[in-house]
Design a protein around this motif. Structure first.
Motif, PDB file in Angstrom:
ATOM      1  N   HIS A 246       1.177   3.722   8.820  1.00 50.88           N
ATOM      2  CA  HIS A 246       0.899   4.451   7.825  1.00 50.88           C
ATOM      3  C   HIS A 246       2.210   5.059   7.310  1.00 50.88           C
ATOM      4  CE1 HIS A 246      -3.409   3.496   8.494  1.00 50.88           C
ATOM      5  NE2 HIS A 246      -3.256   3.923   7.203  1.00 50.88           N
ATOM      6  N   GLN A 247       2.915   5.634   8.050  1.00 51.00           N
ATOM      7  CA  GLN A 247       4.309   6.342   7.583  1.00 51.00           C
ATOM      8  C   GLN A 247       5.097   5.383   6.934  1.00 51.00           C
ATOM      9  OE1 GLN A 247       5.497   8.222  11.196  1.00 51.00           O
ATOM     10  NE2 GLN A 247       4.664  10.202  10.653  1.00 51.00           N
ATOM     11  N   ALA A 248       5.260   4.369   7.584  1.00 46.64           N
ATOM     12  CA  ALA A 248       6.026   3.067   6.888  1.00 46.64           C
ATOM     13  C   ALA A 248       5.453   2.903   5.474  1.00 46.64           C
ATOM     14  CB  ALA A 248       6.005   1.933   7.722  1.00 46.64           C
ATOM     15  N   LEU A 249       4.273   2.873   5.114  1.00 42.65           N
ATOM     16  CA  LEU A 249       3.729   2.489   3.995  1.00 42.65           C
ATOM     17  C   LEU A 249       3.607   3.602   3.098  1.00 42.65           C
ATOM     18  CD1 LEU A 249       2.596  -0.419   3.330  1.00 42.65           C
ATOM     19  CD2 LEU A 249       3.961  -0.102   5.114  1.00 42.65           C
ATOM     20  N   ASP A 250       4.096   4.855   3.353  1.00 45.59           N
ATOM     21  CA  ASP A 250       3.763   6.260   2.891  1.00 45.59           C
ATOM     22  C   ASP A 250       4.286   6.218   1.321  1.00 45.59           C
ATOM     23  OD1 ASP A 250       2.463   8.552   3.184  1.00 45.59           O
ATOM     24  OD2 ASP A 250       4.496   9.483   2.901  1.00 45.59           O
ATOM     25  N   GLY A 251       3.337   6.633   0.310  1.00 47.40           N
ATOM     26  CA  GLY A 251       3.833   6.547  -0.656  1.00 47.40           C
ATOM     27  C   GLY A 251       3.541   5.326  -1.720  1.00 47.40           C
ATOM     28  N   MET A 252       3.055   4.308  -0.935  1.00 48.91           N
ATOM     29  CA  MET A 252       2.362   3.423  -1.711  1.00 48.91           C
ATOM     30  C   MET A 252       0.892   3.422  -1.763  1.00 48.91           C
ATOM     31  SD  MET A 252       4.660   0.207  -0.505  1.00 48.91           S
ATOM     32  CE  MET A 252       3.293  -1.020  -1.535  1.00 48.91           C
TER      33      MET A 252
ATOM     34  N   GLU B 142      -3.058   2.191  -2.849  1.00 51.19           N
ATOM     35  CA  GLU B 142      -3.796   0.831  -2.616  1.00 51.19           C
ATOM     36  C   GLU B 142      -3.400  -0.031  -3.598  1.00 51.19           C
ATOM     37  OE1 GLU B 142      -7.602   1.452  -1.109  1.00 51.19           O
ATOM     38  OE2 GLU B 142      -8.047  -0.789  -1.400  1.00 51.19           O
TER      39      GLU B 142
ATOM     40  N   GLU C 211      -0.771  -0.759  -5.242  1.00 57.40           N
ATOM     41  CA  GLU C 211       0.741  -1.673  -4.795  1.00 57.40           C
ATOM     42  C   GLU C 211       0.423  -2.210  -3.571  1.00 57.40           C
ATOM     43  OE1 GLU C 211       3.576   1.980  -6.507  1.00 57.40           O
ATOM     44  OE2 GLU C 211       2.432   2.496  -5.023  1.00 57.40           O
ATOM     45  N   CYS C 212      -0.036  -1.697  -2.629  1.00 58.32           N
ATOM     46  CA  CYS C 212      -0.289  -2.446  -1.386  1.00 58.32           C
ATOM     47  C   CYS C 212      -1.147  -4.071  -1.814  1.00 58.32           C
ATOM     48  CB  CYS C 212      -1.220  -1.609  -0.175  1.00 58.32           C
ATOM     49  SG  CYS C 212      -0.431  -0.554   0.624  1.00 58.32           S
ATOM     50  N   ARG C 213      -1.959  -3.937  -2.547  1.00 57.17           N
ATOM     51  CA  ARG C 213      -2.696  -5.275  -2.689  1.00 57.17           C
ATOM     52  C   ARG C 213      -1.754  -6.057  -3.439  1.00 57.17           C
ATOM     53  NH1 ARG C 213      -6.203  -5.375  -0.032  1.00 57.17           N
ATOM     54  NH2 ARG C 213      -7.623  -3.586   0.331  1.00 57.17           N
TER      55      ARG C 213
END
Lengths: 166, 166
Positions: A127-133, A135, A137-139
């Motif tokens: 979760h930290q690695a993807l912090d700031g993104m 949902e 943007e993830c998709r």
DNA sequence: AAGCAATCGTTTGATGTCAAACAAATTATT
DNA sequence: AATAATTTGTTTGACATCAAACGATTGCTT
């Protein structure tokens, strides 16, 4: 294709396709490093954690070949990782009734306890690695990567001769 | 963090963050496979090609440590890959004037010829893998990956205690 | 100048990975 | 039932990678 992880800008390539490949590979490598660094604190390797984790969430009767398929690794690799895990008492190979060829691989109590201990840290890292993104943007990222993966898969068995023809 | 390459949907995670990480790692792995499959046809490994390629586009005076920095690999790894390349006559270690500690690594004629032969196939593969993605999408993908990489880099040296505090 | 610290390349030892070959066991074919 | 084909896990051999330690060399400090 991991090729040059050098994202240095003295780049021999300026085309976006190539930069994209480099970015994918490089990012995966950084993520792997983060994982390694975490797992080492529990005397685990990434490969070992992967097996424990997979077993935790697939507690059905699982053979070594099954494991290999899931983790996208050859049977030979599974054998070697399981040897380590079994030596540490984290995993057991159980005989399969009516089949003397296979084993069922199961977590021991100790193995279950360990993966339970590591997991929250692992989740936190993700979760930290993807912090700031968010949902969305993830998709989006996932969708783009899937397209690359599909295209790349088509190239798997291409040899140089074919490539010339194509 | 390569973790589970299993993108099987029996996934223990449904959250987009984790799926994203899996997708990055998995895609990189597929791309690496494509590269491997190509390089093997020229009796090269990926690591070996990376060195040759880097040398081709950085023909300056380059030491082993420089190479390691560029390829994001330890000096020990460079030593071992260079040993192979040198044995094949693709690369040479040249003494550095006024410095008996380092070598300059240079391509031989044979090495240059080989990398020149492989490169177009490599480029073709890259473009095929990204086929169907226009420049805008590439840039978008790169931008998203860069954000992940930056975030992930921050986690590099975190240990479990800190992680609890955070 | 002498001594300590940092750097370079190497070695060692551990791990993981694959391909290929193998024996044992199971399944399919004839 | 007998034989052939496939599957399962293992072994072997090659490669890459890292961490840690090492000797040699170079640089820095005092």
């Amino acid at each position: 294709m991991s090729l040059d992880r050098e994202l240095n800008l003295e780049a021999p390539f300026k085309d976006p396709q190539h930069e994209t490949v480099l970015n994918i590979v490089r990012t995966a490598s950084v993520l792997a490093g983060v994982g390694d660094q975490l797992f080492r604190q529990f005397d685990l390797t990434e490969a070992q954690f992967n097996v424990l984790f997979s077993l935790k969430y697939n507690p059905q009767q699982v053979t070594q070949t099954d494991l290999g398929r899931r983790l996208v690794v050859t049977r030979a690799s599974i054998t070697s990782v399981l040897d380590k895990l079994e030596a540490k008492g984290l995993v057991e190979r159980q005989d399969v009734p009516n089949n003397r060829r296979s084993y069922h691989v199961v977590l021991t109590e100790k193995g279950k306890a360990l993966v339970d201990e590591v997991e929250p840290h692992y989740r936190r890292r993700v979760h930290q690695a993807l912090d700031g993104m968010d949902e969305r943007e993830c998709r989006q990222l996932i969708r783009l990567l899937e397209r690359v993966r599909v295209q790349a898969s088509l190239l798997q068995d291409e040899d140089v001769e074919n490539s010339r023809a194509g």
